[in-house]
Motif scaffolding. Structure first.
Motif, PDB file in Angstrom:
ATOM      1  N   ALA A   5       0.833  -1.205   0.000  1.00  0.00           N
ATOM      2  CA  ALA A   5       0.000   0.000   0.000  1.00  0.00           C
ATOM      3  C   ALA A   5       0.869   1.258   0.000  1.00  0.00           C
ATOM      4  N   GLY A   6       2.061   1.158   0.574  1.00  0.00           N
ATOM      5  CA  GLY A   6       3.013   2.260   0.521  1.00  0.00           C
ATOM      6  C   GLY A   6       2.642   3.478   1.343  1.00  0.00           C
ATOM      7  N   LYS A   7       1.989   3.288   2.471  1.00  0.00           N
ATOM      8  CA  LYS A   7       1.599   4.414   3.319  1.00  0.00           C
ATOM      9  C   LYS A   7       2.525   4.516   4.531  1.00  0.00           C
ATOM     10  N   VAL A   8       2.979   5.734   4.787  1.00  0.00           N
ATOM     11  CA  VAL A   8       3.841   5.982   5.939  1.00  0.00           C
ATOM     12  C   VAL A   8       2.954   6.260   7.146  1.00  0.00           C
ATOM     13  N   THR A   9       2.957   5.347   8.087  1.00  0.00           N
ATOM     14  CA  THR A   9       2.164   5.471   9.309  1.00  0.00           C
ATOM     15  C   THR A   9       3.100   5.486  10.511  1.00  0.00           C
ATOM     16  N   ASP A  10       2.536   5.728  11.682  1.00  0.00           N
ATOM     17  CA  ASP A  10       3.356   5.705  12.901  1.00  0.00           C
ATOM     18  C   ASP A  10       3.948   4.315  13.127  1.00  0.00           C
ATOM     19  N   LYS A  11       3.185   3.278  12.804  1.00  0.00           N
ATOM     20  CA  LYS A  11       3.708   1.919  12.940  1.00  0.00           C
ATOM     21  C   LYS A  11       4.918   1.725  12.030  1.00  0.00           C
ATOM     22  N   TRP A  12       4.801   2.236  10.800  1.00  0.00           N
ATOM     23  CA  TRP A  12       5.916   2.089   9.855  1.00  0.00           C
ATOM     24  C   TRP A  12       7.135   2.881  10.325  1.00  0.00           C
ATOM     25  N   ARG A  13       6.920   4.092  10.834  1.00  0.00           N
ATOM     26  CA  ARG A  13       8.034   4.902  11.321  1.00  0.00           C
ATOM     27  C   ARG A  13       8.754   4.190  12.457  1.00  0.00           C
ATOM     28  N   ASN A  14       8.007   3.635  13.386  1.00  0.00           N
ATOM     29  CA  ASN A  14       8.625   2.934  14.514  1.00  0.00           C
ATOM     30  C   ASN A  14       9.392   1.702  14.042  1.00  0.00           C
ATOM     31  N   PHE A  15       8.808   0.991  13.088  1.00  0.00           N
ATOM     32  CA  PHE A  15       9.496  -0.183  12.539  1.00  0.00           C
ATOM     33  C   PHE A  15      10.795   0.231  11.862  1.00  0.00           C
ATOM     34  N   MET A  16      10.740   1.286  11.054  1.00  0.00           N
ATOM     35  CA  MET A  16      11.936   1.745  10.356  1.00  0.00           C
ATOM     36  C   MET A  16      13.007   2.225  11.317  1.00  0.00           C
ATOM     37  N   LYS A  17      12.612   2.845  12.395  1.00  0.00           N
ATOM     38  CA  LYS A  17      13.592   3.313  13.384  1.00  0.00           C
ATOM     39  C   LYS A  17      14.403   2.133  13.931  1.00  0.00           C
ATOM     40  N   SER A  18      13.725   1.026  14.204  1.00  0.00           N
ATOM     41  CA  SER A  18      14.438  -0.146  14.735  1.00  0.00           C
ATOM     42  C   SER A  18      15.353  -0.767  13.683  1.00  0.00           C
ATOM     43  N   GLN A  19      14.931  -0.766  12.419  1.00  0.00           N
ATOM     44  CA  GLN A  19      15.750  -1.337  11.351  1.00  0.00           C
ATOM     45  C   GLN A  19      16.982  -0.468  11.091  1.00  0.00           C
ATOM     46  N   ILE A  20      16.807   0.837  11.120  1.00  0.00           N
ATOM     47  CA  ILE A  20      17.939   1.753  10.933  1.00  0.00           C
ATOM     48  C   ILE A  20      18.926   1.629  12.092  1.00  0.00           C
ATOM     49  N   LYS A  21      18.399   1.470  13.292  1.00  0.00           N
ATOM     50  CA  LYS A  21      19.270   1.300  14.463  1.00  0.00           C
ATOM     51  C   LYS A  21      20.150   0.061  14.290  1.00  0.00           C
ATOM     52  N   ARG A  22      19.567  -1.009  13.789  1.00  0.00           N
ATOM     53  CA  ARG A  22      20.337  -2.239  13.576  1.00  0.00           C
ATOM     54  C   ARG A  22      21.446  -2.017  12.544  1.00  0.00           C
ATOM     55  N   ALA A  23      21.107  -1.392  11.437  1.00  0.00           N
ATOM     56  CA  ALA A  23      22.113  -1.146  10.403  1.00  0.00           C
ATOM     57  C   ALA A  23      23.252  -0.302  10.956  1.00  0.00           C
ATOM     58  N   ARG A  24      22.924   0.695  11.755  1.00  0.00           N
ATOM     59  CA  ARG A  24      23.960   1.564  12.327  1.00  0.00           C
ATOM     60  C   ARG A  24      24.868   0.800  13.283  1.00  0.00           C
ATOM     61  N   MET A  25      24.333  -0.183  13.985  1.00  0.00           N
ATOM     62  CA  MET A  25      25.176  -0.980  14.873  1.00  0.00           C
ATOM     63  C   MET A  25      26.227  -1.736  14.073  1.00  0.00           C
ATOM     64  N   PHE A  26      25.847  -2.250  12.912  1.00  0.00           N
ATOM     65  CA  PHE A  26      26.827  -2.929  12.078  1.00  0.00           C
ATOM     66  C   PHE A  26      27.849  -1.942  11.511  1.00  0.00           C
ATOM     67  N   PHE A  27      27.410  -0.749  11.150  1.00  0.00           N
ATOM     68  CA  PHE A  27      28.358   0.275  10.713  1.00  0.00           C
ATOM     69  C   PHE A  27      29.334   0.612  11.830  1.00  0.00           C
ATOM     70  N   ASP A  28      28.822   0.745  13.058  1.00  0.00           N
ATOM     71  CA  ASP A  28      29.684   1.055  14.195  1.00  0.00           C
ATOM     72  C   ASP A  28      30.746  -0.016  14.374  1.00  0.00           C
ATOM     73  N   GLU A  29      30.342  -1.262  14.238  1.00  0.00           N
ATOM     74  CA  GLU A  29      31.291  -2.365  14.407  1.00  0.00           C
ATOM     75  C   GLU A  29      32.382  -2.312  13.356  1.00  0.00           C
ATOM     76  N   ALA A  30      32.001  -2.033  12.126  1.00  0.00           N
ATOM     77  CA  ALA A  30      32.988  -1.947  11.045  1.00  0.00           C
ATOM     78  C   ALA A  30      33.891  -0.731  11.216  1.00  0.00           C
ATOM     79  N   GLU A  31      33.313   0.363  11.677  1.00  0.00           N
ATOM     80  CA  GLU A  31      34.037   1.624  11.790  1.00  0.00           C
ATOM     81  C   GLU A  31      35.188   1.551  12.777  1.00  0.00           C
ATOM     82  N   LYS A  32      35.060   0.704  13.789  1.00  0.00           N
ATOM     83  CA  LYS A  32      36.075   0.646  14.837  1.00  0.00           C
ATOM     84  C   LYS A  32      37.431   0.186  14.332  1.00  0.00           C
ATOM     85  N   GLY A  33      37.475  -0.483  13.178  1.00  0.00           N
ATOM     86  CA  GLY A  33      38.740  -1.061  12.767  1.00  0.00           C
ATOM     87  C   GLY A  33      39.241  -0.665  11.403  1.00  0.00           C
TER      88      GLY A  33
END
Length: 434
Positions: free
Chosen positions: A336-364
C-alpha cells in the motif's frame, strides 16, 4: 536485490563498500577480543539486548561465544549456534547461517596467515604468462577499469589511490561481481534459470584453475593467482543469486543475515587480501574479516531499507517477517506504501540495527593498509548517510529514494582523510595477529 559491492555507489549502477577492519575493543576499561563484542552486536541486532550494557568475562568468552557475529563451527569447540537451522529446498536441515559464514572466514583467513608465516603477506607473485600474452592481459585489466569508471565512478576514483597491482585486482573483482549481479538484476534477468547460474559457477571454477573464458575472466584469473583469494566467497555470491530466483520473503533476521552475507559480505572476503592490512596492525586476521563482514551486512541492510518501494513493486519484501508482524505490519501495508506511525517505529528499529553494524565496522578501518584507508573511510561515511536521508524523508522509502547529494559527498572527503591518518592501535598483551 542488487549485490552490495566495493565503495559508495548505488544499486544497479554502482555498489557499496564492504571492507571494514576491527581489532580489539575496549569496554568498561578492559580490552576484549572481537568474538565477544561481535556476539553482543549480533544479539542486539536480533533484539535480545535492548540498550543494556552487557558484562563479559573470560569464562563466558571461552564457553558461550562463537567467533564474531557469525556463530561458529563444530570443529572449533563447544560454542553454541544462535541461528535457527536452515532448511534446503529438499527439506533437509542444513548447518546454521552463522556456521556457514564462520567456516568461510576461517578458510580465507588461513590463506592470509599462510603468507604471514612465509613473510610474503600481500606481495603479489611475479608475472607468469605465456610470451606474447602480457599485452592481452594488460588490455583485460584496462577493460575492467573502463567498466568501473563507467558504472561506479566513486569506486573508480577511490581505486586510483591504490598501488597499480591492487588497483587492477580490485577492478577485476568488481567486474566479476557486477556481471554476477546482472544475471538476476539485469535486462535479461527474466530469462535466467538455476541452470544458467550453475554454468556461471562452472565457469568460475575454470578461471580459478587458470582457464578463463573471456578477457574479463582472464583479469580475475590472474588476480586470484597473485593474491591469496579463496573461491568460496565467489561461489557464495552465486548462491545469493540463486536465493533471489527462489525466495522473495525472509522469515526472520537469521535468514536475512545469510542473504546479506551471500550478496554483500562475500565481497569483503574477496577483497581483504587485495586491499591489504597495515604491516604495523596487531589485529588478528580473523577480526579483519569479521569487520569486513560487518560492513557488508551494514551496507546491504541500508540497500534494503532504501529500496523498500522499488522491491515491493517487484513483489519482493526484504524485511524480517516476524519483526513486521510484531510491529503490527504486513506485506499488504508495504504494498500500500503508506507511511504510518507503525511504519516509522518499525523503520527506526531497522535503521538502528544497520547503524550498529556500521559502528562495528568503523572501529577497525585503521587496520587497513595506509594506501587504502582514505577511500574506505569516505565510502563508509557516505553510505551511512543514506540512513540519514531516509530519516530526512520522514521514513518514506515507498515513493522517495534516499540519496546523498554531490555536495555532501564532497564535504565528507576531508573528514574521511583525517580519519585515514590514524595509525592502527597496538593490541594489548595476549591479543596479537594470528
Amino acid at each position: 536485490m542488487s549485490a552490495t559491492l566495493l565503495w559508495v555507489v548505488t544499486a544497479n549502477t554502482e555498489f557499496s563498500n564492504c571492507i571494514g577492519f576491527v581489532g580489539s575493543i575496549r569496554e568498561g576499561g578492559r580490552f576484549h577480543d572481537s568474538r565477544s563484542i561481535s556476539r553482543a552486536l549480533w544479539l542486539r541486532a536480533r533484539g535480545r539486548v535492548k540498550g543494556r550494557k552487557s558484562e563479559w568475562n573470560s569464562s563466558s568468552r571461552n564457553s558461550d561465544f562463537k567467533y564474531s557475529c557469525l556463530g561458529g563451527s563444530e570443529s572449533t569447540g563447544n560454542f553454541p549456534v544462535i541461528s535457527s537451522m536452515i532448511a534446503n529446498p529438499a527439506g533437509e536441515i542444513a548447518v546454521s547461517s552463522e556456521q556457514k559464514v564462520y567456516d568461510v572466514v576461517l578458510k580465507q583467513a588461513a590463506l592470509v596467515n599462510k603468507q604471514l608465516r612465509s613473510k610474503q603477506v600481500l606481495d603479489v607473485k611475479p608475472d607468469m604468462v605465456v610470451p606474447g600474452t602480457l599485452n592481452l592481459l594488460n588490455e583485460a585489466y584496462d577493460r575492467c577499469g573502463e567498466v568501473c569508471a563507467e558504472y561506479a565512478k566513486t569506486f573508480y576514483l577511490g581505486t586510483l589511490l591504490m598501488t597499480p597491482e591492487r588497483r587492477k585486482a580490485i577492478w577485476a573483482i568488481y567486474v566479476w561481481c557486477r556481471r554476477t549481479d546482472e544475471l538476476v538484476d539485469g535486462p535479461n534477468a527474466s530469462h535466467i534459470t538455476p541452470f544458467a547460474l550453475d554454468r556461471w559457477e562452472s565457469r568460475l571454477e575454470d578461471l580459478f584453475a587458470g582457464r578463463p573464458f573471456d578477457m574479463l575472466d582472464a583479469a580475475l584469473s590472474d588476480t586470484v593467482a597473485r593474491f591469496p583469494v579463496d573461491i568460496q566467497p565467489f561461489k557464495d555470491m552465486i548462491e545469493g543469486m540463486r536465493m533471489d530466483l527462489r525466495k522473495s520473503r525472509y522469515k526472520n533476521f537469521d535468514e536475512l543475515y545469510l542473504y546479506c552475507y551471500y550478496v554483500a559480505g562475500t565481497v569483503g572476503l574477496m577483497s581483504v587480501p587485495v586491499m591489504g592490512i597495515a604491516p604495523e596492525s596487531q589485529a588478528t586476521t580473523e577480526s579483519v574479516y569479521n569487520a569486513a563482514l560487518a560492513l557488508g551486512i551494514a551496507n546491504q541492510l541500508t540497500n534494503i531499507l532504501r529500496d523498500v518501494g522499488e522491491d515491493a513493486r517487484r513483489g519482493r519484501v526484504y524485511l524480517p517477517q516476524d519483526e513486521l508482524a510484531q510491529a503490527g505490519l504486513s506485506d499488504e501495508d508495504i504494498f500500500a506504501g503508506k507511511v504510518t506511525d507503525k511504519w516509522r517505529n518499525f523503520m527506526k528499529s531497522q535503521i538502528k540495527r544497520a547503524r550498529m553494524f556500521f559502528d562495528e565496522a568503523e572501529k577497525g578501518v585503521t587496520e587497513l593498509s595506509s594506501a587504502s584507508r582514505w577511500p574506505v573511510w569516505a565510502s563508509l561515511l557516505l553510505y551511512r548517510k543514506i540512513l540519514d536521508a531516509i530519516e530526512a524523508n520522514d521514513y518514506d522509502n515507498f515513493t522517495k529514494r534516499a540519496y546523498v547529494s554531490k555536495a555532501k559527498k564532497i564535504l565528507s572527503l576531508p573528514a574521511a582523510y583525517t580519519r585515514s591518518l590514524a595509525r592502527p592501535s597496538k593490541a594489548p598483551s595476549g591479543l596479537v595477529k594470528a
